[in-house]
Structures are given as structure tokens and as C-alpha cells.
Motif scaffolding. Sequence first.
Motif: not given
Length: 163
Positions: A109-111, A128-137, A142-145
Motif C-alpha cells: 500500500n505504500r510503495i 513457502g511463506t516468502t512467495e505468499s508475502i510477495e503475492g500479497k505485496i 495491482k489493486h492500486r493500478r
Amino acid sequence: MKIAVIGTGYVGLVTGVCFADLGNTVVGVDMDQKKIAALEKGRSPIYEPGLAELLTSNLRRKRIRFTTDLQDAVDRSEILFIAVGTPQNPKTGEADLSFVWQVARDIGNRIRPGTIRRVVVKSTVPVGTTESIEGKIRERIKHRRMKATVTLASNPEFLREGS
């Protein structure tokens, strides 16, 4: 190098102070205002041999500072270390990743558009958590277009506190 360490517990504080002592510019981020105020005065909330002296020395050299302002840390840093707690569920033994997930969303949300950030996961997390973190970021970006480049790495920490 400009580094932000999100979380100022054992892992985050030791990591941040050591990076500062190596000559990097470091900002430690935590939501606990009292902890930040104490750290800004050179008072460590934890005991680790030599840490208090390194903290004081690097504060004096202006290599390290502390804040509750994650936006400022994201804007001014090239590398963001996630070093928040992952407390163990007393019944199941599983790690509670809620703090990690929140930080991932907050980073996304801040980048700022067009920026490049490297994110390193230091929190103790399951495989596997790192991949999930990357996905959330990336999902938040993407949501912020907007377009921004984020790369992730894992650098797990296994400490014996106080030594």
C-alpha cells in the motif's frame, strides 16, 4: 545502502544496529511509540551483549534512527527487512503469521509508482511463506493500478537470545 528494518524486537533490532555499524543508513520501524521513544534515546528494550554500546554509537553517528512512520521508511529505503514476531500458537505449535501478512499489505500500500524495492523476510516463517508475502505485496500494488518492482528474498534468523 539505505535499509529499513520493520520490527524492533530481538531479530529486528540486532539486525538494524549491526547493519548501521557496518556503515549503512538504517531506519527501524515499529508501531510501539514507547519502544521507539526509548530507542531514540539509546535505551534498548532487550539485552544482547554489546548491543547497547553499538546502538548508542550508531545513533550518535546518525547511522540509525527509529520511527513509527512506515511510509517514510518505505520511501527512503532500498531494502526492507521484515522482522516482525511470529508467535507460536500454544495449542497447535503453528506460527501466527498475522503480523507478517499485515506488513506485506502495508508495504504494498505504500510503495510509490515506478520504484524498485527489495524485501527480505527475516521473521521465522514456514517454507513457502516468502512467495505468499510477495503475492500479497504485488496484489496491493495491482489493486492500486500502478507499476513498481518488488523482489523478495528469505534470510531466516535463528537466534539464541542473549548470546
